[in-house]
Design an enzyme around this catalytic site. Sequence first.
Site, PDB file in Angstrom:
ATOM      1  N   GLU A  40      96.724  87.115  78.343  1.00 42.16           N
ATOM      2  CA  GLU A  40      96.558  87.997  77.195  1.00 42.16           C
ATOM      3  C   GLU A  40      96.294  87.197  75.928  1.00 42.16           C
ATOM      4  OE1 GLU A  40      98.974  91.503  74.722  1.00 42.16           O
ATOM      5  OE2 GLU A  40      99.958  90.444  76.380  1.00 42.16           O
ATOM      6  N   HIS A  96     100.487  87.240  70.584  1.00 46.59           N
ATOM      7  CA  HIS A  96     101.068  86.130  71.343  1.00 46.59           C
ATOM      8  C   HIS A  96     100.470  84.790  70.889  1.00 46.59           C
ATOM      9  CE1 HIS A  96     102.855  89.430  73.500  1.00 46.59           C
ATOM     10  NE2 HIS A  96     101.636  89.918  73.683  1.00 46.59           N
ATOM     11  N   HIS A 123      95.989  93.340  71.272  1.00 47.35           N
ATOM     12  CA  HIS A 123      96.775  93.078  72.472  1.00 47.35           C
ATOM     13  C   HIS A 123      96.023  93.574  73.707  1.00 47.35           C
ATOM     14  CE1 HIS A 123     100.688  91.900  70.657  1.00 47.35           C
ATOM     15  NE2 HIS A 123     100.176  92.539  69.613  1.00 47.35           N
ATOM     16  N   GLU A 163      96.145  98.155  72.141  1.00 41.19           N
ATOM     17  CA  GLU A 163      96.231  97.674  73.519  1.00 41.19           C
ATOM     18  C   GLU A 163      94.859  97.954  74.133  1.00 41.19           C
ATOM     19  OE1 GLU A 163      98.590  96.000  74.811  1.00 41.19           O
ATOM     20  OE2 GLU A 163     100.483  96.517  73.809  1.00 41.19           O
TER      21      GLU A 163
END
Length: 218
Positions: A46, A9, A101, A180
């Site tokens: 995040e 992101h 992430h 993740e």
Amino acid sequence: MAVVIDPGHDGGNGQHPSEINRQVDDGVGTKACDTAGTQTDDGYTEHAFTWDVANRLAQLLRSRGAIVYLTRANDVGVGPCVNQRAALGNQHPGAIGISIHADGGPAGARGFHVIRPAGISGLNTAIVAPSSALAIAVRDAVASGTGEPMAGYVGATNGIVARNDLGGLNLSQIPKVFVECLNMRDQTDAALARDPAFRQRLAAALADGLARYSAGAR
């Protein structure tokens, strides 16, 4: 060892919906350029988490003599799009890629998981086997180095999931995994995400996993 680190992101994504919602090629169709990512219930994002962990990881790797490339230069921009993130990695043949992430899973469900490419004929099959080995090395290092449990809510097999819907993996030409690192919607994991000491342990564990793979732990 050369490593392409992809912090998930970007800090400006949420303020530019038309840019990040633009459809781009993901290898099997089209997908939004990117998303704003998730956040903890109290607003820790995040993108801030991934940027911090990525830079800690880059510093550790460089101290060990690795060549490190990041897919974005700061946490205030927009994108890059998922196809661009893969392309940036592909500029460095011989490198390995890791995309960092944090999940936005169900509250009360802790854990990390590693995503590897499932393989798409004619596109990324050459990286499936080495990416699988990379996923195992990273999973083992994170499990032993952080104490974070493997997520049980994503259909993972021993902490690893194969997917063919992520452009960053579908379009990659270098061995690559997504991690993740925890579930930001879980209270325990959210507190860990905010803890600089945990982020440093996580970065060290990721560095160890990359080093084990690079050294031939296949």
